[in-house]
Enzyme design. Structure first.
Site, short mmCIF file in Angstrom:
data_model
loop_
_atom_site.label_atom_id
_atom_site.label_comp_id
_atom_site.label_asym_id
_atom_site.label_seq_id
_atom_site.Cartn_x
_atom_site.Cartn_y
_atom_site.Cartn_z
N GLU A 58 11.22 -88.35 -83.72
CA GLU A 58 11.44 -89.33 -82.64
C GLU A 58 12.51 -90.30 -83.13
OE1 GLU A 58 8.05 -91.61 -81.23
OE2 GLU A 58 9.34 -92.84 -79.94
N ASN A 117 13.46 -92.29 -76.56
CA ASN A 117 12.77 -93.21 -75.64
C ASN A 117 13.69 -93.68 -74.53
OD1 ASN A 117 10.04 -93.78 -77.01
ND2 ASN A 117 11.53 -94.02 -78.67
N GLU A 149 10.98 -89.67 -73.70
CA GLU A 149 9.68 -90.34 -73.72
C GLU A 149 9.69 -91.52 -72.76
OE1 GLU A 149 8.26 -91.14 -77.64
OE2 GLU A 149 8.68 -89.11 -78.34
N GLU A 235 -0.04 -90.59 -82.05
CA GLU A 235 0.87 -91.52 -82.72
C GLU A 235 0.09 -92.42 -83.67
OE1 GLU A 235 3.94 -92.95 -79.66
OE2 GLU A 235 2.12 -94.05 -79.21
#
Ligand code: C2E
Ligand code: CA
Ligand code: CA
Ligand code: CA
Length: 277
Positions: A58, A117, A149, A235
């Site tokens: 990520e 994101n 995301e 997460e």
């Protein structure tokens, strides 16, 4: 005297802090930060719960501000939203990722997932599709699987979102529902949107191992994900107990400090070499 020195010192610090807040609020600071290269990205590995191999990363943004020091994304994203600077900031993020793409390709195997994101105001901006297409085109072709995301609380403008998500799937991108369990959007959206990943918020993961009644909730979330054919990512996994428990529950992917913190490219490379064997 010492006292007046102290008073002036404190006043000085307060003035600086106040000036900085004013500047941050004005939006200029973010644009200057972009121009001067104060933003950078870090990568946090996500591992497959089956074999603990890295499935992807990520991407997380950082701001190294010359006066304020390191400003966390939770703070500057909110400023950027308020100042309508999310689009330039996200375009800059795409640029930073693109700059790293060639060397990332050497560390991340073909098919590796690249989680990015997105802020809701970008999703609803007129240039969204163009921005995404330009970003995807700037990456090595067919190497990364892009996952965008989006937090649960930002999936609300239903009709618009449903078109956008449909378009994103058509283009071959995947969508993750971020921070699942912290929002208040109706579960019905999940069913309608047919999204790919459900990221279980670290608030839930945190409570694993504590004597609380959270496991029924997590149980329900995992059952829900399974019924909707969504892949699950936990997460904020910080301990081996949490990792083991999540694996036993059938969570598909794990992410957290227990495996790796968000890493600079160099650190990611080292981490990958250490864990490869
Ligand atoms: P997020 O998308 O939920 O990202 C995960 C956050 O959890 C990251 O914080 C990460 O450093 C932190 N984290 C990961 N593993 C652990 C763990 O084991 N324990 C704990 N306590 N924390 C862990 P970070 O990097 O400070 O980012 C905060 C939020 O800022 C992100 O939450 C995301 O919503 C937002 N953000 C970060 N980068 C970007 C970006 O490039 N664009 C946008 N729009 N938002 C971003
Ligand atoms: Ca995220
Ligand atoms: Ca999250
Ligand atoms: Ca978060």
């Amino acid at each position: 005297s010492i006292l007046t020195g102290l008073v002036f010192g404190i006043l000085g610090v307060a003035l600086c802090a106040w000036l900085l807040t004013v500047r941050l609020r004005s939006g200029k600071e973010i644009l200057t930060g972009i121009k001067r290269g104060q933003f950078y990205v870090v990568y946090q590995p996500v591992v497959n719960a089956k074999n603990l191999k890295m499935s992807g990363v990520e991407v997380l943004m950082r701001w190294n501000h010359p006066i304020a020091g390191s400003i966390p994304p939770d703070a500057f994203i909110a400023f950027a939203e308020a100042q309508q600077l999310i689009v330039p900031l996200t375009r800059h993020l795409f640029e930073l990722i693109t700059r790293d793409a060639r060397r990332l390709q050497q560390v991340l195997p073909a098919g590796a997932r690249l989680g990015v994101n997105l802020a809701p105001s970008h999703l609803h901006s007129p240039t969204f599709k163009e921005d995404i297409q330009a970003f995807a085109a700037s990456l090595p072709p067919h190497h990364f699987q892009l996952i965008f995301e989006i937090t649960e609380r930002d999936m609300v403008k239903e009709n618009e979102a449903s078109c956008l998500f449909h378009w994103m799937h058509e283009q071959g991108y995947e969508i993750a529902v971020d921070d699942f369990g912290t929002g208040h959007s109706a579960l019905i959206y999940l069913e309608r949107f047919k999204l790919d990943y459900l990221k279980i918020d670290r608030g839930f993961v945190n409570s694993i191992g504590l004597e609380t009644v959270t496991s029924p909730v997590l149980d329900a979330v995992l059952t829900l994900a399974r019924k909707l054919s969504m892949t699950t990512v936990a997460e904020g996994v910080e301990t081996p107990e949490q990792a083991r428990w999540l694996m036993e529950q059938g969570v598909n992917y794990l992410q957290g400090f227990y495996f790796a913190r968000p890493l600079t490219f160099e650190q990611l490379k080292e981490w990958e070499e250490e864990t490869k064997t």
